[in-house]
Scaffold this motif. Structure first.
Motif, mmCIF file in Angstrom:
data_model
loop_
_atom_site.group_PDB
_atom_site.id
_atom_site.type_symbol
_atom_site.label_atom_id
_atom_site.label_comp_id
_atom_site.label_asym_id
_atom_site.label_seq_id
_atom_site.Cartn_x
_atom_site.Cartn_y
_atom_site.Cartn_z
ATOM 1 N N PRO D 77 0.821 -1.216 0.000
ATOM 2 C CA PRO D 77 0.000 0.000 0.000
ATOM 3 C C PRO D 77 0.854 1.266 0.000
ATOM 4 N N VAL D 91 3.494 11.012 4.395
ATOM 5 C CA VAL D 91 2.107 10.783 4.800
ATOM 6 C C VAL D 91 1.771 9.307 4.689
ATOM 7 N N SER D 92 2.099 8.737 3.560
ATOM 8 C CA SER D 92 1.722 7.350 3.360
ATOM 9 C C SER D 92 2.468 6.440 4.330
ATOM 10 N N VAL D 94 3.398 7.242 7.377
ATOM 11 C CA VAL D 94 2.733 7.394 8.667
ATOM 12 C C VAL D 94 1.464 6.539 8.702
ATOM 13 N N ALA D 95 0.745 6.532 7.572
ATOM 14 C CA ALA D 95 -0.475 5.725 7.506
ATOM 15 C C ALA D 95 -0.166 4.244 7.688
ATOM 16 N N ILE D 96 0.926 3.793 7.064
ATOM 17 C CA ILE D 96 1.293 2.380 7.207
ATOM 18 C C ILE D 96 1.599 2.050 8.665
ATOM 19 N N PHE D 98 0.337 3.440 11.312
ATOM 20 C CA PHE D 98 -0.955 3.319 11.995
ATOM 21 C C PHE D 98 -1.608 1.976 11.670
ATOM 22 N N LEU D 99 -1.588 1.669 10.392
ATOM 23 C CA LEU D 99 -2.265 0.462 9.928
ATOM 24 C C LEU D 99 -1.638 -0.787 10.548
ATOM 25 N N GLY D 102 -2.264 -0.883 14.324
ATOM 26 C CA GLY D 102 -3.667 -1.152 14.614
ATOM 27 C C GLY D 102 -4.051 -2.572 14.278
ATOM 28 N N LEU D 103 -3.683 -2.990 13.085
ATOM 29 C CA LEU D 103 -4.135 -4.305 12.632
ATOM 30 C C LEU D 103 -3.517 -5.426 13.456
ATOM 31 N N VAL D 105 -2.354 -5.459 16.557
ATOM 32 C CA VAL D 105 -2.907 -5.573 17.902
ATOM 33 C C VAL D 105 -4.374 -6.018 17.846
ATOM 34 N N TYR D 106 -5.081 -5.483 16.852
ATOM 35 C CA TYR D 106 -6.473 -5.886 16.642
ATOM 36 C C TYR D 106 -6.566 -7.393 16.459
ATOM 37 N N GLN D 222 2.161 -5.084 21.943
ATOM 38 C CA GLN D 222 2.196 -3.783 21.284
ATOM 39 C C GLN D 222 3.484 -3.018 21.551
#
Ligand SMILES: Nc1ncnc2c1ncn2[C@@H]1O[C@H](COP(=O)(O)OP(=O)(O)OP(=O)(O)O)[C@@H](O)[C@H]1O
Ligand SMILES: Nc1ncnc2c1ncn2[C@@H]1O[C@H](COP(=O)(O)OP(=O)(O)OP(=O)(O)O)[C@@H](O)[C@H]1O
Ligand SMILES: [Mg+2]
Ligand SMILES: [Mg+2]
Lengths: 355, 507, 316, 311
Positions: D77, D91-92, D94-96, D98-99, D102-103, D105-106, D222
């Motif tokens: 991605p 930006v991208s 930083v998004a990775i 987060f993703l 998040g994913l 740990v989720y 985490q």
């Protein structure tokens, strides 16, 4: 840096947010949770009760400030990944003033806030200086300083601020940013005057960058240091200056959290992440003050409301991070702009074929 | 035989038709000139031929066969090579690495550099293209970089060579060398398409010339049947005067006095070594020299952008050595920088903001701490009209303007500040004759208003035409002064090459 | 300001209900949050209590999470961990009619009437670990790895030191703090270096950092290198190398208080200290696997002395 | 004394291995012109995948492999956004981050009943002494009795050096990062090179993360990565985007950590608080940067999306 400061239109952002929530819904459905229940719980808990609304605003305040900190640095060509550390320094300075000084009410809080801001600025001064004078990449120095701030804060809490305790005493009431009338209005929530500082700083950033001659310099240096030098601007000074303002915002965020929300400083095992969230807030907000405020609102609502998702729908909070990630990606890749374009061209095509 | 036939080529960019049904026919073994104003569409057409852009309409035949050139690789296979207007060289790489990039000889997965160097050497011997195979691009002269570009195409076996404005960046000697090389290449059976703004060069070596204006072909004709005046008129669409009406200079007091100046370059090597120079009010002093002889460092030293090791610089009798750029600007120095994108403009600022880049903090643009934007835009609007800068409005970012208009904007800004000393570095590089004419007139105007003008240019023509006195710079020193009215290009060339002056006027 | 009227009290037999707010470690942290939840589950099973939990992402979440349970009108709301020392009194004062409990902190004695503060005498349990370590070591060098140097962790260290000293005065105790509760690599490096330096028994109070200790000891010869776990029985992390664990019975404490409420015996405004005597701290049942009988006897002997007050275990 | 040296060396290697791997990952991406601030997230996803795969299959080697594949998948991605859609690369990235965070740990919570960490991985990779070499005094037990990931890291550094400077692939990669248009005119596909580079970067960062969860450590939570991706990024810049530079920068950092740890065992905490000792690596890095490293030359085209139709 031109692209990073691109302002996306309101609609583009909104579509990205909706798409991001959809991604979250898919993640929940795939794992067998109910997205409707979860999102229902999220928004209900973030917004509908005065108490929760107050807490949501409290969550938003530091996000605005850390977002502004990152945005201002980006605007001037710098990547301040050290907001986290500057935030901690802001907390530290605020708690010191809050504990060790005796001042009349309003003044005490104000002095503590300013001390926090200045501590953040000071913590950003070093990376600025090293960048300006020695060309050291600010990304490395600020990352290192984050860790140093963390340990420094811990050792001071344990040795100087307390007698070896885990957390300091509460700051004097005179230094608190909480205002009982306001809290009462929001059912006793910890909403505090930090939000005013945050909004004030958003305006300050706008005014500084786009209305003053210093802002003109800061932006020029950010876009093109060579031309700025040619035009007689002090590139090194401007780099330091902009790091320090960025750090000031971050420090205010920390001080606001301490004086308004927590009231004390505890030994920390790791970073709070508010500084890193600031990066996302800034980027989503297109590095404009208004954009930062709006995206902080979004982040704040999702963060505070997200806590309730687990409670009400058993959905792990982390799905919110996936939603954030998707929103940021969609905005960055301009997926919604692309979709809008595709949609328009289809509509146009249909109109033409009808004609 | 026609090696290249482009038929009805159309290419649109947002808001502009860069190529409008262009036909171009190039014969085997000729040097075919493409002529046109800035933005006429020459580079676009050649980028299409080289596969970098895809045409919206039209077809291309190479050696009689219809082809679809979908990328540079296809172009290479068809024997088409291109030397780009802006060099396509990887700075930290060596000459050899740049030449073999994308077509590396390998053995066991490893690049065979020894073998490649040998090949490069052979090629360079064969075509008389002197290069140092092991030197890094960032360390070699522009002329040599261009030879590397040519070698790149030859290494790939190109026999149709496109040169996009190759002479814009070269010194006279280097241009002569290049022309020799081009002749050599044609003798070896290659075909050349040659883009240039310099009519003289077309007359000198080209066989055919095609003139493009606003994306359309105006005419294609044999060079033998035309002349410079006609070409200029065809290109611009009106008569162009080449001569500048210049009254004799009325020289007054010295404005700029430089004594025994020593300046180091970025790598700490002395680039200016004990240089003396004086420029008086009311005269244009031209500095002639081969690129890399300390011109850049000299300008940067005068304008405060580079530290001076020793020596002194005085402006109107006041010592300004090692002062900050702002002080120097305020004491009356205007500067048209040689690299307009790097130094001259903040491309992401709008035109209004760019017009007050040095003066934003002064009244009326600033009041207290705030900028007075209405005043800024008013002022910019006035300049833009006065200097005929073609931009939609003052709120348009500088990035969106063409090179010529960007340059005009800089000149407007610098001239309007009314400096006592105007330094013009490569003021017309890459511009078409119309724009050049305009800029030349502005420089002479300054002189006539009693200002001192220091002109640094690699364009000998320009130096000869504009200057009242010419100083020749060689290895960081002024090695001689000549009178532009009496000196010949040959004499000047010799001086620039470092042979000691036997003629010339003294200071 | 007083909180708004408590909402409808959640169901459960006799309206008995309890809410648990974890600290940032989360509910299944293999440590005190998890143990506390086990106590809650026991209360559900045996007392029919309605139980819920809320995880805190950040320290700022404690107050709203506690408030949420308070507003629901839960019979008792728990804050698990010393980090709740400021949040519990704050919320307790806002909801004077609700009951609260905090684990691992005594609120410096200023305990509101509606709060019960439960603390453990970790130093006592750690003392027994010191006894085991001191009697097991062959090299007369034992180690202690702490998470963050805080008073709570120093309590473990102090008790342990005293225990070692009591049975083996010749032994030295090497101490290191990773300054993190989550860096297993640091824990492992510290352990490896201690072992290489001649230490043969290490006790930890370092959360997930301590897991590095188990990772390291597993790679070493059996019967020569030992570790001692903390909070829960950690033997399963390295069954062949774990001497013992100092268990903290947060579950018992939590269960007892819920039971007190059911029986209307809730006694707020007080600190409940759980030591060896109250079975609040103790040694893990798996201890007998590697620790010989005579050592266990010695441990028992010291345990009785502490219970009787014959030995005062230092806390720092 | 010799013992101490061995200890320091051993800790240095242990601590720097994941940093080296991730920094090598960053190297490929950034030398091709794509900023990779996503190293942190890619390490996270690698650590997560390795732990879960190993728990399910009982085979840590499969865990390593899965971590690399997951790293590649998560780098995609970033590649799509920043190369194809020309998104801002920071930006991208930083998004990775987060993703990935998040994913993973989720999924941990989803898979393991709400737990914040995976169960303990039983079949971890353990130290592999190299016969003969590991008996060399001082360095032997430090360098040649290491985790397989360490050997991998060493091999990858050497290989990266060779690949970058001696193969056509490496030449093209560097060209694409310096002057993409030049590469394109020479027939190199900028887009494809950048995709490949970003994917390699995902694989290596994933590998670095795997080392944390199934070699040095034995679970994923985490806090498993906890900023090491950022430190690897710092090492890459510190090492001036050179494979050996980044390697030594990562070692330097590991060395500073080792000093801080060993210092405690020597009782230095009598004189300075342990927090201060633990600051050492970060302080030393800043001092080194300020003192003698200074200006770093980034690949010229870094951070700039490549647009074919522009000059
Ligand atoms: N990538 C592009 N996107 C949009 N417009 C472009 C692009 N490239 C060129 N143009 C436009 O197409 C027109 C033709 O440009 P081109 O570069 O071909 O001119 P040229 O004849 O080579 O000019 P010069 O003499 O300055 O080199 C110009 O008006 C320019 O604005
Ligand atoms: N990506 C782009 N998008 C829009 N316009 C472009 C783009 N690239 C180039 N242009 C257009 O190209 C024109 C400039 O091209 P041109 O070749 O004339 O400049 P130039 O004279 O070559 O500049 P210089 O020689 O100083 O580099 C401008 O009109 C600009 O608007
Ligand atoms: Mg052109
Ligand atoms: Mg041009």
């Amino acid at each position: 840096m031109s692209k990073i400061n691109r302002q996306s239109s309101f609609w583009v952002s909104l579509i990205s947010v909706v798409l991001g929530l959809l991604v979250g819904a898919v993640a929940m459905t795939a794992a067998g949770y109910s997205p409707l229940l979860a999102y229902g719980a999220l928004f209900q808990s973030a917004l509908f009760q005065p108490y929760d609304l107050g807490e949501t605003i409290r969550t938003i305040s530091p996000l605005i400030l850390t977002g502004l900190a990152v945005a201002l640095a980006f605007r001037t060509g710098l990547f301040n990944i050290g907001v986290e550390g500057q935030f901690i320094m802001g907390q530290l300075a605020a708690v010191i003033v809050g504990l060790k000084m005796q001042l009349p009410p309003v003044i005490h809080a104000l002095v503590a806030m300013i001390a926090g801001g200045l501590a953040g600025a000071l913590w950003a001064f070093l990376p600025g200086l090293l960048k300006a004078k020695r060309g050291v990449h600010e990304v490395i120095t600020t990352i290192m300083l984050n860790f140093i701030a963390l340990y420094l804060s811990n050792v001071l809490v344990r040795t100087w601020l307390t007698n070896g305790a885990d957390s300091t005493d509460r700051i004097a009431d005179t230094a608190s940013l909480q205002w009982s009338t306001l809290s009462a209005l929001f059912g006793g929530a910890r909403i505090h005057l930090g939000i005013l500082f945050a909004l004030l700083m958003a305006f300050f950033m706008y005014y500084l960058l786009w209305r003053t001659k210093w802002g003109f310099e800061l932006r020029a240096v950010g876009f093109n240091p060579y031309a700025s030098e040619y035009a007689g601007m002090r590139v090194d000074r401007n780099i330091i200056f902009s790091m320090m303002i960025s750090g000031f915002f971050a420090g205010l965020a920390g001080a606001g959290e301490l004086l308004g929300t927590q009231g004390y400083l505890a030994i920390q095992g790791g970073f709070t992440g508010i500084g890193f969230d600031g990066i996302a807030v800034a980027l989503l907000g297109g590095n404009t003050p208004v954009g930062v405020v709006l995206s902080a609102v979004l982040f704040g609502v999702l963060t505070y409301g997200g806590n309730n998702m687990q409670y009400a729908a058993q959905v792990p909070f982390e799905v919110i991070r996936i939603v954030f990630a998707a929103i940021i990606l969609f905005v960055a890749a301009n997926v919604s702009g692309w979709l809008l374009g595709w949609f328009r061209s289809r509509k146009k095509g249909r109109v033409e074929s009808h004609a | 035989m026609n090696v290249v036939e482009m038929r009805g080529i159309t290419k649109r960019f947002p808001g502009i038709v860069a190529n409008d049904r262009i036909d171009l026919t190039v014969k085997q073994g000729e040097i075919h000139a493409l002529l046109g104003e800035n933005g006429a569409g020459k580079s676009t057409l050649m980028n299409i031929l080289f596969g970098l852009y895809q045409p919206d309409e039209g077809e291309i035949l190479i050696k009689g066969k219809p082809v679809r050139i979908t990328g540079p690789t296809v172009a290479n296979e068809l024997g088409i090579g291109m030397v780009h207007q802006h060099f396509m060289l990887v700075e930290p790489f060596t000459v050899t690495d740049n030449i073999i990039l994308g077509a590396e000889p390998t053995k066991g997965g490893r690049v065979q550099r020894r073998l490649a160097e040998q090949k490069v050497k052979e090629l360079s011997d064969r075509y008389g293209l002197r290069v140092d195979p092991r030197a890094k691009i960032r360390d070699i002269s522009v002329g040599m970089q261009q030879r590397v570009e040519i070698l790149k195409t030859l290494y790939r076996g190109a026999d149709i060579l496109i040169f996009d404005e190759p002479t814009a960046v070269l010194a006279p000697q280097e241009i002569d060398e290049l022309i020799e090389i081009m002749r050599h290449l044609v003798r070896e059976g290659k075909t050349i398409i040659f883009i240039t703004h310099k009519l003289k060069e077309i007359m000198r070596i080209c066989d055919t010339v095609t003139v493009i204006r606003r994306g359309k072909v105006i005419r294609s004709l044999p060079v033998k049947e035309t002349n410079e005046k006609e070409l200029a008129a065809l290109m611009v669409g009106r008569e162009v005067s080449f001569d500048i009406d210049k009254e004799p200079a009325r020289t007054k007091d010295p404005v700029l006095e430089i004594e025994n100046l020593t300046v180091e370059d970025a790598r700490g090597i002395e680039a200016v070594r004990g240089l003396d120079l004086t420029v008086h009010a009311g005269e244009i002093v031209g500095i002639a020299g081969v690129d890399g002889n300390g011109q850049t460092e000299l300008i940067e030293a005068i304008t405060g952008l580079r530290k001076v090791r020793s020596g002194s610089i005085k402006l109107n009798g006041r010592n300004i050595t090692n002062e900050r750029p702002r002080r120097i600007t305020e004491s009356g120095v205007g500067h048209i920088p040689e690299d307009r994108h790097k130094r001259g403009l903040v491309l992401d600022f709008n035109m209004g903001e760019n017009m007050v880049l040095q003066t934003y903090y002064q009244s009326p643009f600033s009041k207290g701490i705030t900028l007075q934007y209405p005043e800024v835009y008013q002022y910019a609007q006035r300049l833009i009209e006065e200097f005929d800068v073609r931009t939609p409005d003052v709120y348009t970012p500088a990035r969106a303007l063409s090179g010529g208009n960007q340059q005009k904007a800089i000149i407007a800004r610098e001239v309007n500040r009314d400096p006592d000393l105007l330094i013009a570095a490569q003021p017309t590089r890459g511009l078409d004759v119309g724009a050049i004419e305009f800029i030349h007139r502005k420089l002479v105007e300054q002189r006539d208003k009693g200002k001192a003008v220091l002109l640094i240019s690699l364009e000998l023509d320009e130096v000869l035409k504009l200057s009242d006195r010419i100083a020749v710079i060689y290895e960081g020193k002024i090695v001689g002064w000549v009178d532009p009215k009496t000196v010949t290009e040959e004499q000047l060339g010799l001086l620039m090459a470092g042979s000691t002056a036997e003629t010339g006027v003294s200071d | 300001a007083v909180g708004c009227a408590p909402g409808k009290a959640p169901g459960g037999k006799g309206g008995l209900s309890s809410g648990l707010v974890t600290d940032t470690g989360g509910i299944n942290d293999e440590s005190f949050n998890q143990t506390a939840w086990a106590g809650m589950e026991k209360a559900k099973k045996e007392l029919g209590a309605d139980i819920r939990y809320l995880e805190s992402k950040r320290d700022e979440d404690y107050v709203p999470n506690l408030t949420k349970f308070a507003r629901e009108g839960r019979s008792i709301t728990w804050g698990i961990g010393f980090k709740f020392d400021k949040a519990i009194p704050q919320v307790a004062n806002q909801f004077p009619n609700q009951k609260f409990g905090i684990v691992d902190h005594n609120l410096d004695g200023k305990i509101p009437k509606n709060v019960v503060a439960i603390t453990f005498k970790e130093h006592e349990g750690s003392f027994l670990m010191g006894v085991i370590a001191g009697l097991t070591t062959k090299t007369n060098k034992v180690g202690f790895i702490g998470g963050i140097s805080s008073p709570l962790i120093k309590k473990f260290e102090a008790g342990y030191r005293a225990g070692v000293k009591a049975v083996n005065p010749k032994a030295t105790v090497q101490v290191a703090y990773a300054e993190s509760f989550s860096d297993a690599a640091k824990g492992r490096s510290l352990a490896a270096n201690m072992f290489d330096g001649g230490v043969d028994v290490i006790y930890h109070a370092a959360g997930a950092t301590g897991k590095g200790l188990f990772d390291e000891v597993k790679t070493r010869p059996k019967g020569k290198f030992w570790v001692i776990g903390v909070d829960m029985d950690q033997s399963r992390l390295a069954p062949d190398h774990t001497l013992s664990s100092m268990v903290k019975r947060v579950d018992v404490a939590v269960f007892n208080e819920i039971q007190n409420i059911k029986e209307n015996k809730f006694d707020g405004g007080k600190e409940v200290q759980l030591g060896l005597k109250e079975n609040g701290v103790g040694i893990a049942p798996t201890t007998s696997k590697h620790v010989p009988k005579q050592v266990l006897d010695k441990v028992e002997e010291f345990k009785q002395k502490i219970i009787k007050g014959e030995i005062q275990v230092p806390t720092q | 004394m010799l013992n101490t040296l061995t200890s320091i060396l051993q800790t240095t290697i242990l601590y720097s291995t994941p940093l080296i791997l991730a920094a090598m990952g960053g190297l490929y991406s950034e030398r091709s012109g794509v900023v990779n601030i996503a190293l942190e997230g890619l390490m996270t996803i690698g650590a997560f995948t390795a732990a879960v795969t190993t728990i399910f299959t009982g085979n840590p080697w499969l865990g390593l492999l899965a971590a690399m594949v997951a790293g590649i998948l998560f780098a995609l991605p970033h590649a799509v956004a920043s190369i194809t859609f020309k998104a801002d690369q920071v930006v991208s990235g930083v998004a990775i981050n987060f993703l990935a965070f998040g994913l993973s740990v989720y999924l941990v919570k989803h898979l393991y009943n709400g737990a914040a960490q995976t169960p303990v991985v039983k079949e971890t990779l353990s130290r592999m002494p190299i016969p003969g070499l590991s008996d060399i005094p001082v360095i032997g037990s430090a360098l040649f009795n290491a985790f397989p990931t360490t050997y991998l890291a060493f091999v990858i550094v050497a290989a990266s050096y060779f690949i970058l400077y001696y193969t056509p692939f490496g030449m093209r990669l560097r060209a694409v990062g310096e002057h993409p248009k030049a590469a394109e005119t020479a027939g190199v596909s900028v887009i494809r090179m950048r995709y490949v580079a970003v994917m390699i970067s995902g694989a290596l960062a994933g590998l670095g993360g795997a080392g944390l969860s199934i070699a040095i450590g034995s679970e994923f939570n985490q806090a498993t990565v906890a900023g090491q991706g950022f430190i690897a990024l710092a090492a890459l810049i510190f090492g001036k985007w050179h494979p050996l530079g980044a390697f030594f920068a990562a070692l330097f950092f590991g060395f500073a950590v080792a000093l801080a740890l060993i210092g405690q065992l020597f009782g230095w905490t009598q004189y300075v608080p342990s927090e201060v000792l633990n600051m050492l690596p970060y302080v030393l890095t800043i001092l080194a940067l300020a003192g003698f490293v200074g200006r770093a030359e980034a690949p010229a085209a870094i951070g700039k999306p490549y647009e074919k139709d522009s000059r």
